[in-house]
Scaffold this active site. Structure first.
Site, mmCIF file in Angstrom:
data_model
loop_
_atom_site.group_PDB
_atom_site.id
_atom_site.type_symbol
_atom_site.label_atom_id
_atom_site.label_comp_id
_atom_site.label_asym_id
_atom_site.label_seq_id
_atom_site.Cartn_x
_atom_site.Cartn_y
_atom_site.Cartn_z
ATOM 1 N N ASP A 50 -66.923 21.016 -35.812
ATOM 2 C CA ASP A 50 -68.210 20.349 -36.071
ATOM 3 C C ASP A 50 -68.674 20.139 -37.481
ATOM 4 O O ASP A 50 -69.023 21.227 -38.131
ATOM 5 C CB ASP A 50 -69.132 21.212 -34.994
ATOM 6 C CG ASP A 50 -70.785 20.697 -35.235
ATOM 7 O OD1 ASP A 50 -71.223 19.674 -34.557
ATOM 8 O OD2 ASP A 50 -71.427 21.015 -36.378
ATOM 9 N N TYR A 55 -72.887 17.907 -44.898
ATOM 10 C CA TYR A 55 -72.223 19.311 -45.154
ATOM 11 C C TYR A 55 -71.139 18.702 -46.504
ATOM 12 O O TYR A 55 -70.585 19.643 -46.935
ATOM 13 C CB TYR A 55 -71.343 20.074 -44.114
ATOM 14 C CG TYR A 55 -72.036 20.190 -42.900
ATOM 15 C CD1 TYR A 55 -73.519 20.155 -42.936
ATOM 16 C CD2 TYR A 55 -71.527 20.506 -41.695
ATOM 17 C CE1 TYR A 55 -74.388 20.410 -41.767
ATOM 18 C CE2 TYR A 55 -72.149 20.853 -40.580
ATOM 19 C CZ TYR A 55 -73.622 20.809 -40.618
ATOM 20 O OH TYR A 55 -74.162 20.951 -39.452
ATOM 21 N N LYS A 80 -71.896 14.030 -37.698
ATOM 22 C CA LYS A 80 -73.106 13.494 -37.622
ATOM 23 C C LYS A 80 -73.988 12.670 -38.700
ATOM 24 O O LYS A 80 -73.341 12.663 -39.781
ATOM 25 C CB LYS A 80 -74.314 14.909 -37.870
ATOM 26 C CG LYS A 80 -73.806 16.101 -36.998
ATOM 27 C CD LYS A 80 -74.351 17.368 -37.047
ATOM 28 C CE LYS A 80 -74.031 18.449 -36.671
ATOM 29 N NZ LYS A 80 -73.031 19.142 -37.339
ATOM 30 N N HIS A 114 -78.276 13.461 -36.686
ATOM 31 C CA HIS A 114 -78.575 15.073 -37.121
ATOM 32 C C HIS A 114 -79.707 15.517 -36.901
ATOM 33 O O HIS A 114 -79.949 16.607 -36.664
ATOM 34 C CB HIS A 114 -78.302 14.969 -38.609
ATOM 35 C CG HIS A 114 -77.841 16.176 -39.309
ATOM 36 N ND1 HIS A 114 -76.715 16.283 -39.997
ATOM 37 C CD2 HIS A 114 -78.110 17.544 -38.555
ATOM 38 C CE1 HIS A 114 -76.587 17.726 -40.160
ATOM 39 N NE2 HIS A 114 -77.344 18.670 -39.199
HETATM 40 N N1 LIG Z 1 -77.428 20.276 -36.255
HETATM 41 C C1 LIG Z 1 -78.067 20.895 -37.050
HETATM 42 O O1 LIG Z 1 -78.997 20.939 -37.566
HETATM 43 C C2 LIG Z 1 -76.994 22.318 -37.476
HETATM 44 C C3 LIG Z 1 -77.931 23.405 -38.013
HETATM 45 C C4 LIG Z 1 -77.073 24.647 -38.396
HETATM 46 C C5 LIG Z 1 -75.867 24.453 -37.956
HETATM 47 N N2 LIG Z 1 -75.122 23.729 -37.510
HETATM 48 C C6 LIG Z 1 -73.731 23.706 -37.054
HETATM 49 O O2 LIG Z 1 -73.733 24.918 -36.207
HETATM 50 C C7 LIG Z 1 -72.423 25.795 -36.978
HETATM 51 C C8 LIG Z 1 -72.611 27.130 -37.000
HETATM 52 O O3 LIG Z 1 -74.099 27.507 -37.242
HETATM 53 P P1 LIG Z 1 -74.339 28.551 -38.667
HETATM 54 O O4 LIG Z 1 -73.325 28.068 -39.558
HETATM 55 O O5 LIG Z 1 -75.716 27.784 -38.899
HETATM 56 O O6 LIG Z 1 -74.443 29.846 -38.228
HETATM 57 P P2 LIG Z 1 -73.773 30.805 -37.326
HETATM 58 O O7 LIG Z 1 -72.451 30.325 -36.775
HETATM 59 O O8 LIG Z 1 -74.853 31.472 -36.566
HETATM 60 O O9 LIG Z 1 -73.496 32.181 -38.254
HETATM 61 C C9 LIG Z 1 -72.602 31.884 -39.771
HETATM 62 C C10 LIG Z 1 -72.898 33.165 -40.202
HETATM 63 O O10 LIG Z 1 -72.215 34.368 -39.710
HETATM 64 C C11 LIG Z 1 -71.331 34.911 -40.238
HETATM 65 N N3 LIG Z 1 -70.353 35.331 -39.197
HETATM 66 C C12 LIG Z 1 -69.490 34.643 -38.609
HETATM 67 N N4 LIG Z 1 -68.810 35.393 -37.718
HETATM 68 C C13 LIG Z 1 -69.050 36.534 -37.982
HETATM 69 C C14 LIG Z 1 -68.474 37.648 -37.228
HETATM 70 N N5 LIG Z 1 -67.786 37.672 -36.504
HETATM 71 N N6 LIG Z 1 -69.233 38.965 -37.622
HETATM 72 C C15 LIG Z 1 -70.338 38.937 -38.484
HETATM 73 N N7 LIG Z 1 -70.616 37.654 -39.139
HETATM 74 C C16 LIG Z 1 -70.221 36.459 -38.832
HETATM 75 C C17 LIG Z 1 -70.632 33.956 -41.067
HETATM 76 O O11 LIG Z 1 -70.057 34.585 -42.350
HETATM 77 P P3 LIG Z 1 -68.683 34.161 -42.706
HETATM 78 O O12 LIG Z 1 -68.494 32.551 -43.082
HETATM 79 O O13 LIG Z 1 -68.484 35.001 -44.082
HETATM 80 O O14 LIG Z 1 -67.680 34.902 -41.861
HETATM 81 C C18 LIG Z 1 -71.986 32.894 -41.813
HETATM 82 O O15 LIG Z 1 -72.782 33.647 -42.759
HETATM 83 C C19 LIG Z 1 -72.576 25.106 -38.383
HETATM 84 O O16 LIG Z 1 -71.617 25.715 -39.347
HETATM 85 C C20 LIG Z 1 -72.797 23.753 -38.171
HETATM 86 O O17 LIG Z 1 -71.740 23.111 -37.916
HETATM 87 C C21 LIG Z 1 -76.048 22.455 -37.100
#
Ligand SMILES: NC(=O)c1ccc[n+]([C@@H]2O[C@H](COP(=O)([O-])OP(=O)(O)OC[C@H]3O[C@@H](n4cnc5c(N)ncnc54)[C@H](OP(=O)(O)O)[C@@H]3O)[C@@H](O)[C@H]2O)c1
Length: 278
Positions: A50, A55, A80, A114
């Site tokens: 994704d 990004y 997106k 998005h």
């Molecule tokens: N459509 C939208 O508006 C929108 C908004 C936000 C996100 N997204 C999408 O959703 C995806 C995921 O959401 P997100 O990136 O916001 O946050 P998330 O997946 O909830 O959390 C990512 C964070 O958690 C850490 N992490 C990952 N695995 C872990 C584990 N096993 N143990 C401890 N910490 C861990 C990561 O650090 P490390 O990388 O250092 O492991 C990073 O700091 C995004 O990458 C993006 O593709 C979309």
């Protein structure tokens, strides 16, 4: 998981199979970080990535896929349309073509708006542009992100094809039953972003206690909760060991602690929330 687009006459069109689990690549800002994370994920067995124009790493996703040598058809790419580009029909077409170029691919599996275009007047022409991209075969399915119940309801007046997916923040601390139902009523699947609340909640003592009972890691509890709730789930990590850990969530049985996980709900928004915008 099967996704499709409901029509005004109740038919389901452009059906497509989506892997219910994938890697999110938001906030991979260092050069090469996204590429190496995607390569680690593909190696671990992920089949869904994704990304988004916002990004600034679609090109690295494309490079990683090429370098992996994997068959394009065995992978699923979501990207997106950036909010600032969501201003009209022609703009959607232009930016869809640009994403195809950056990803270096003949088609995108899922193309999302998005967030609701800031000017409500732009929402219908933007969606018509998305539908055009779908009909051309440049994208296999289309959807929205950060659309609230009112945004989805308004689409009924202008959409020939309703969205196949609504990507919104969803996790144990933000379960959004009203938004979940509105998404399903629109014929779309919920795609859970920030399943770890951007990492803010991984050390939550209540989550840690549940994980200890289940014999897994706290992150695995949160990820599996999203997955078992029926969401397409896309945790982000740039660390190979966590990329493997997160995929292994799918093997964890959380059913005995479901009530305790549900009780973590606290309406916590970890990032932004355009779903309530007018
Ligand atoms: N459509 C939208 O508006 C929108 C908004 C936000 C996100 N997204 C999408 O959703 C995806 C995921 O959401 P997100 O990136 O916001 O946050 P998330 O997946 O909830 O959390 C990512 C964070 O958690 C850490 N992490 C990952 N695995 C872990 C584990 N096993 N143990 C401890 N910490 C861990 C990561 O650090 P490390 O990388 O250092 O492991 C990073 O700091 C995004 O990458 C993006 O593709 C979309």
């Amino acid at each position: 998981m099967r996704i499709s687009h409901s029509t005004q006459t109740g038919e389901e069109k452009f059906e497509h199979e989506i892997p219910q689990f994938g890697l999110g690549v938001f906030l991979m800002s260092q050069e090469g970080e996204c590429k190496s994370s995607v390569l680690a994920a593909l190696e671990a067995g992920y089949t869904h990535i994704d990304t988004a124009r916002a990004y600034n790493n679609e090109h690295e996703v494309g490079e990683a896929i090429k370098e992996s040598g994997m068959d394009r058809d065995s992978l699923f790419i979501t990207t997106k349309l950036r909010r600032m580009h969501a201003t009209g029909y022609e703009e959607v077409i232009e930016h869809c073509k640009k994403s195809l170029e950056l990803l270096d691919t003949d088609y995108i599996d899922l193309y999302l708006v998005h967030a609701p275009p800031e000017d409500p007047e732009h929402r219908a022409p933007v969606w018509k542009g998305m539908e055009y991209c779908l009909e051309q075969g440049w994208v296999k399915s289309i959807g929205v992100s950060n659309y609230g119940p009112a945004h989805l309801e308004a689409m009924r007046d202008y959409a020939s094809y309703m969205p196949s997916v609504n990507q919104v923040e969803f996790n144990p601390w933000l379960q959004r039953p009203h938004l979940f139902k509105a998404t399903e009523d629109a014929g779309a699947k919920v795609m859970a972003y920030s399943p770890l609340a951007r990492g803010h909640k991984v050390d939550d003592p209540e989550l840690v206690a549940i994980a200890e009972k289940l014999g897994c890691t706290p992150a695995q509890v949160a990820i599996k909760f999203c997955y078992d709730s029926g969401c397409i789930t896309i945790p982000k990590s740039s660390r190979p060991e966590r990329i493997v850990e997160n995929l292994a969530s799918l093997e964890v049985d959380i059913s005995s602690e479901m009530e305790a996980i549900k009780a973590l709900e606290c309406d916590y928004i970890s990032g932004w929330d355009p779903t309530t915008e007018p």
